[in-house]
Design a protein around this motif. Structure first.
Motif, PDB file in Angstrom:
ATOM      1  N   GLN A 347       0.806  -1.221   0.000  1.00 31.91           N
ATOM      2  CA  GLN A 347       0.000   0.000   0.000  1.00 31.91           C
ATOM      3  C   GLN A 347       0.836   1.265   0.000  1.00 31.91           C
ATOM      4  O   GLN A 347       0.405   2.296  -0.504  1.00 31.91           O
ATOM      5  CB  GLN A 347      -0.893   0.032   1.245  1.00 31.91           C
ATOM      6  N   SER A 348       2.006   1.207   0.613  1.00 30.46           N
ATOM      7  CA  SER A 348       2.813   2.424   0.751  1.00 30.46           C
ATOM      8  C   SER A 348       4.280   2.056   0.845  1.00 30.46           C
ATOM      9  O   SER A 348       4.644   0.905   1.109  1.00 30.46           O
ATOM     10  CB  SER A 348       2.399   3.208   2.002  1.00 30.46           C
ATOM     11  N   ILE A 349       5.119   3.054   0.663  1.00 36.32           N
ATOM     12  CA  ILE A 349       6.560   2.844   0.807  1.00 36.32           C
ATOM     13  C   ILE A 349       6.904   2.494   2.249  1.00 36.32           C
ATOM     14  O   ILE A 349       7.826   1.717   2.509  1.00 36.32           O
ATOM     15  CB  ILE A 349       7.321   4.101   0.329  1.00 36.32           C
ATOM     16  N   VAL A 350       6.143   3.031   3.197  1.00 39.31           N
ATOM     17  CA  VAL A 350       6.386   2.703   4.601  1.00 39.31           C
ATOM     18  C   VAL A 350       6.120   1.218   4.850  1.00 39.31           C
ATOM     19  O   VAL A 350       6.904   0.530   5.503  1.00 39.31           O
ATOM     20  CB  VAL A 350       5.508   3.574   5.522  1.00 39.31           C
ATOM     21  N   PHE A 384      -8.240  -1.952   1.133  1.00 36.75           N
ATOM     22  CA  PHE A 384      -7.662  -1.740   2.458  1.00 36.75           C
ATOM     23  C   PHE A 384      -7.849  -0.297   2.928  1.00 36.75           C
ATOM     24  O   PHE A 384      -8.152  -0.045   4.100  1.00 36.75           O
ATOM     25  CB  PHE A 384      -6.177  -2.097   2.455  1.00 36.75           C
ATOM     26  N   ILE A 385      -7.669   0.655   2.027  1.00 34.18           N
ATOM     27  CA  ILE A 385      -7.837   2.059   2.413  1.00 34.18           C
ATOM     28  C   ILE A 385      -9.300   2.356   2.729  1.00 34.18           C
ATOM     29  O   ILE A 385      -9.623   2.988   3.742  1.00 34.18           O
ATOM     30  CB  ILE A 385      -7.325   2.991   1.293  1.00 34.18           C
ATOM     31  N   LYS A 386     -10.189   1.869   1.883  1.00 34.04           N
ATOM     32  CA  LYS A 386     -11.620   2.110   2.067  1.00 34.04           C
ATOM     33  C   LYS A 386     -12.121   1.555   3.400  1.00 34.04           C
ATOM     34  O   LYS A 386     -13.017   2.123   4.033  1.00 34.04           O
ATOM     35  CB  LYS A 386     -12.392   1.483   0.904  1.00 34.04           C
ATOM     36  N   LYS A 462     -10.963  14.131  10.445  1.00 32.17           N
ATOM     37  CA  LYS A 462      -9.721  13.396  10.657  1.00 32.17           C
ATOM     38  C   LYS A 462      -9.652  12.182   9.723  1.00 32.17           C
ATOM     39  O   LYS A 462      -8.606  11.911   9.118  1.00 32.17           O
ATOM     40  CB  LYS A 462      -9.641  12.943  12.114  1.00 32.17           C
ATOM     41  N   ILE A 463     -10.751  11.471   9.586  1.00 33.12           N
ATOM     42  CA  ILE A 463     -10.777  10.282   8.732  1.00 33.12           C
ATOM     43  C   ILE A 463     -10.539  10.664   7.274  1.00 33.12           C
ATOM     44  O   ILE A 463      -9.771  10.018   6.560  1.00 33.12           O
ATOM     45  CB  ILE A 463     -12.115   9.532   8.899  1.00 33.12           C
ATOM     46  N   GLU A 464     -11.195  11.737   6.826  1.00 30.83           N
ATOM     47  CA  GLU A 464     -10.998  12.190   5.445  1.00 30.83           C
ATOM     48  C   GLU A 464      -9.546  12.598   5.209  1.00 30.83           C
ATOM     49  O   GLU A 464      -8.965  12.313   4.156  1.00 30.83           O
ATOM     50  CB  GLU A 464     -11.936  13.366   5.149  1.00 30.83           C
ATOM     51  N   ARG A 465      -8.958  13.264   6.211  1.00 25.99           N
ATOM     52  CA  ARG A 465      -7.569  13.706   6.086  1.00 25.99           C
ATOM     53  C   ARG A 465      -6.617  12.504   6.002  1.00 25.99           C
ATOM     54  O   ARG A 465      -5.708  12.461   5.172  1.00 25.99           O
ATOM     55  CB  ARG A 465      -7.213  14.588   7.283  1.00 25.99           C
ATOM     56  N   LEU A 466      -6.861  11.515   6.871  1.00 27.03           N
ATOM     57  CA  LEU A 466      -6.014  10.327   6.875  1.00 27.03           C
ATOM     58  C   LEU A 466      -6.152   9.528   5.585  1.00 27.03           C
ATOM     59  O   LEU A 466      -5.156   9.054   5.023  1.00 27.03           O
ATOM     60  CB  LEU A 466      -6.367   9.451   8.083  1.00 27.03           C
ATOM     61  N   ASN A 467      -7.373   9.366   5.113  1.00 32.60           N
ATOM     62  CA  ASN A 467      -7.575   8.640   3.863  1.00 32.60           C
ATOM     63  C   ASN A 467      -6.920   9.362   2.692  1.00 32.60           C
ATOM     64  O   ASN A 467      -6.370   8.728   1.783  1.00 32.60           O
ATOM     65  CB  ASN A 467      -9.065   8.434   3.601  1.00 32.60           C
ATOM     66  N   GLY A 468      -6.984  10.681   2.726  1.00 33.05           N
ATOM     67  CA  GLY A 468      -6.316  11.457   1.684  1.00 33.05           C
ATOM     68  C   GLY A 468      -4.816  11.213   1.673  1.00 33.05           C
ATOM     69  O   GLY A 468      -4.196  11.043   0.610  1.00 33.05           O
ATOM     70  N   ILE A 469      -4.226  11.178   2.864  1.00 31.21           N
ATOM     71  CA  ILE A 469      -2.799  10.896   2.975  1.00 31.21           C
ATOM     72  C   ILE A 469      -2.482   9.495   2.459  1.00 31.21           C
ATOM     73  O   ILE A 469      -1.491   9.273   1.756  1.00 31.21           O
ATOM     74  CB  ILE A 469      -2.337  11.033   4.441  1.00 31.21           C
ATOM     75  N   ARG A 470      -3.337   8.545   2.766  1.00 27.76           N
ATOM     76  CA  ARG A 470      -3.069   7.164   2.353  1.00 27.76           C
ATOM     77  C   ARG A 470      -3.156   7.007   0.839  1.00 27.76           C
ATOM     78  O   ARG A 470      -2.413   6.215   0.252  1.00 27.76           O
ATOM     79  CB  ARG A 470      -4.022   6.212   3.076  1.00 27.76           C
TER      80      ARG A 470
END
Length: 729
Positions: A347-350, A384-386, A462-470
């Motif tokens: 899902q991410s580089i992390v 997974f993000i959803k 907060k959830i919208e912000r986190l999902n945007g980051i993901r």
């Protein structure tokens, strides 16, 4: 006073290496702990973060300053840490879900001061018995709190766990001058700031570069499952020495890849949280499980024993690879691991760095290879993000059920009230119980509303912000896959790590001559395609009713909810995983587009039947009817019955329109949705083959089987075209 010289001598004794010395930052961290500091250590995997807290725990004990409480997220990680603690010479105990029988004895040892380091999961902090009987009693005797894999604290972290939120509450209860150590390998600036918010702004950061000079990074574009499987066989047999890990995103893929490799004489086994021994396990594996003192005739603890056995086999190089989900990740320490292969894009580089960093810790050269390009990569990542956060409507429904249920509300009671899966209910309860002002309180397996219930609101922003980051992190991962720049440099940049050199000379872009071959043997690819068409999936018989009351009314008495043997179906078989491979796609097309199943599916099922050879050989065939498409399954079943020389009997009728079973989310609702929906008329009394197009929860097959057997049918063996339980995985 603990001096550096004394600490080095202790390190050398622990490592059995007279020339060992601290790496830059290790002694500084230990000394900071001894001077009551709060530290966050961000260092690459394999750097030696655990040695900091093991030695600090030993020195604090020697100074009679109390025991260490270590919070760690995974059982596999705990097992490694216990072994490491023994080598350092400290008494380490753990309280977790696998050793409940030992809790009382461990509690007595802790209270008697015979424990130097107590290892617990963050979930244990929410257990009232643990808090009352252990934590409250030893609170004034804790000399150091360690939070391992501290990125789990952070909402921004790749493996955020709601229970980690309880750590900040625990810290607030501890003396202000008590040292705290948090460690992680994967914390960019966002995660670091979030950790500081939880542990206190006085936290000092010890941060090193994340470059792994022994690790060669390579990305390979492969757009089909068949190509990936074929490539794996070639490179594992001819190019990658030693042993390693192959990471998959789903348990289904872990099983398929492991089975394919064993079929090609490569010793590989699937590893995930609920893994059970495979049908073609080496006899030695089965014997070693049964010899374990924790195993009994009912197979109790088999899952735990099997996972530990697989880990040890990899550690001892007895197998070539474990094909694992993220369940084998944080903290798994095998210094000579020679390769990590990602079967799909993370899902991410992390996420990626956390897993690829398992390789090359104690060897001069290791490979980290990422396969990408399949459309499934996007589908899985988006899923997974959803589903990272619970649905707001579901949250409100669960809270209302708890409020209306009173203080005796349990998960099973909520399941009966709501058409919601057990895992989703657990996820919601954990999410809201760890909020700053929780709307519910958890007391063991009982839940009740708090005074915050009516004013609770989901943190939408907060959830919208986190999902945007993901989603941005997902885009960065995609860019990494196809980048022509230095791959190690890109990893360090995304993780906000100091970049030492702009060119690593140790990745496929900086040094293409060192890359592993990417060419796929067309013959092996053809065999892989055939294999995918034959990855038959067992249909295991259900053993317990979802709702005892309605089952008893319909079928008679049962013992503690168990389905009587004279009403139970045999184990059966499904041809393919839905929409997977050529045949899986044919099932989808036949069901939703052509409304008739292709001749190729008939042929494939005949081959499966010949290979499978059910233990109880059926003498006739019937099928599960549908009101939406009455002829679809019966037409297929008649054609199939003709091919294998059995008669088809039309003895099952659907008498009530029901909601689709896929919309029923738990066993209670799945059973009750169909328990009175069918009628059986004059079935033959001999052994039956019961066919359906799709199998997921198995309740339709279970109920119809019970009805057939109640009518005198000797046995029922289920068969399905596709297993759809992996949809959304």
């Amino acid at each position: 006073m603990i001096t550096r010289e004394y600490a080095v001598d202790t390190l050398r004794h622990a490592l059995n290496n007279k020339n060992a010395d601290f790496r830059d930052g290790q002694w500084e961290a230990i000394d900071g702990i001894l001077h009551n500091k709060r530290l966050l250590v961000v260092q690459r995997t394999g750097w030696g973060k655990s040695m900091i807290y093991f030695l600090a725990a030993k020195f604090l004990r020697e100074e009679k300053r109390g025991m260490t409480l270590l919070i760690s997220p995974l059982l596999s990680l705990m097992r490694n840490q216990i072994e490491s603690a023994k080598r350092v010479g400290i008494g380490c105990m753990t309280i977790n879900s696998t050793n409940e029988d030992d809790w009382d004895m461990i509690g007595r040892d802790i209270n008697a001061g015979r424990c130097d380091l107590l290892l617990v999961s963050p979930e244990r902090l929410s257990n009232n018995d643990f808090s009352a009987n252990i934590l409250d009693r030893i609170g004034d005797r804790i000399g150091l709190l360690v939070v391992d894999e501290a990125h789990c604290i952070s909402d921004w972290g790749h493996d955020f766990r709601p229970d980690y939120k309880r750590i900040s509450k625990l810290i607030n209860k501890l003396p202000k001058n008590m040292p705290v150590l948090a460690t992680t390998a994967t914390a960019n600036n966002r995660v670091v700031d979030d950790i500081k918010d939880q542990l206190g702004q006085s936290v000092e950061i010890i941060r090193g570069d994340l470059v792994r000079k022994s690790l060669f990074l390579q990305n390979i574009y492969m757009d089909t499952e068949e190509k990936r499987l074929a490539w794996l066989v070639s490179v594992l047999k001819g190019h990658l020495l030693g042993s390693g890990i192959i990471y998959t995103l789903t348990t289904r893929d872990a099983e398929i890849v492991a089975k394919w490799l064993r079929k090609n004489n490569i010793s590989a086994y699937a590893y995930y949280s609920n893994v059970i021994p495979c049908d073609d396990c080496d006899k030695n594996i089965t014997e070693r499980i049964e010899l374990d003192p924790r195993w009994d005739s009912d197979g109790k603890n088999t899952n735990i024993i099997y996972r530990e056995l697989l880990e040890n086999m990899l550690l001892k190089n007895e197998i070539k690879a474990l094909v694992a989900t993220s369940a084998l990740g944080m903290g798994f320490d095998k210094p000579d691991l020679c390769f990590v292969i990602h079967y799909q894009r993370p899902q991410s580089i992390v996420h990626y760095y956390q897993q690829v960093g398992r390789a090359g810790r104690g060897v001069d050269s290791a490979y980290g290879i990422l396969l990408y390009g399949s459309t499934d990569d996007d589908a899985i990542a988006n899923y997974f993000i959803k589903n990272a956060f619970p649905d707001e409507g579901h949250v409100r429904s669960v809270l209302n059920a708890i409020y209306e249920g009173g203080t005796e509300t349990s998960k099973s009671k909520i399941e009966r009230t709501l058409n919601m899966s057990s895992s989703n209910i657990e996820k919601i309860i954990k999410f809201v119980a760890n909020e700053e002002m929780p709307p519910i309180v958890v007391d063991g397996k009982k839940y009740s509303a708090t005074i915050n219930f009516k004013r609770y609101a989901m943190p939408r922003e907060k959830i919208e912000r986190l999902n945007g980051i993901r989603y941005k992190e997902l885009d960065a991962m995609k860019a990494y896959c196809s980048s022509k720049n230095c791959l190690m440099d890109l990893l360090c940049e995304e993780l906000d790590s100091p970049i030492i050199e702009k060119k690593c000379n140790n990745c496929c872009n900086c040094s293409p001559i060192s890359s592993i071959p990417t060419k796929v043997d067309p013959n092996i690819e053809m065999f892989a395609s055939e294999f995918l068409n034959k990855t038959y999936i067992p249909i295991h018989a259900r053993k317990k009713w979802g709702d005892i009351n309605t089952a008893v009314i319909e079928f008679g008495p049962c013992n503690n909810g168990f389905i009587p043997l004279n009403l139970m179906m045999n184990d059966g078989m499904a041809l393919v995983s839905y929409n997977s491979g050529p045949l899986g796609r044919l099932v989808k097309n036949g069901k939703y587009h052509d409304h008739r199943f292709d001749r190729k599916l008939i042929n494939a099922c005949v081959k499966m039947y010949e290979v499978w050879r059910p233990i109880t050989r059926p003498t006739w065939v019937t099928s599960v009817p549908s009101l939406n498409d009455p002829s679809l399954v019966s037409d297929f079943s008649k054609r199939f019955a003709s091919e294998i020389g059995l008669k088809y009997v039309d003895c099952i009728k659907k008498i009530k329109r029901t909601d689709p079973q896929k919309n029923m989310k738990n066993s209670y609702h799945q059973q009750n949705n169909i328990i009175d929906a069918f009628e059986i008329t004059n079935p033959p009394k001999s052994d039956c083959l019961l066919i359906d197009d799709m199998v997921d929860s198995r309740w339709t097959l279970t109920i119809i089987t019970a009805m057939l057997r109640k009518k005198g049918v000797k046995s029922v063996t289920p068969m399905a075209l596709a297993d759809s339980s992996n949809i959304g995985d």
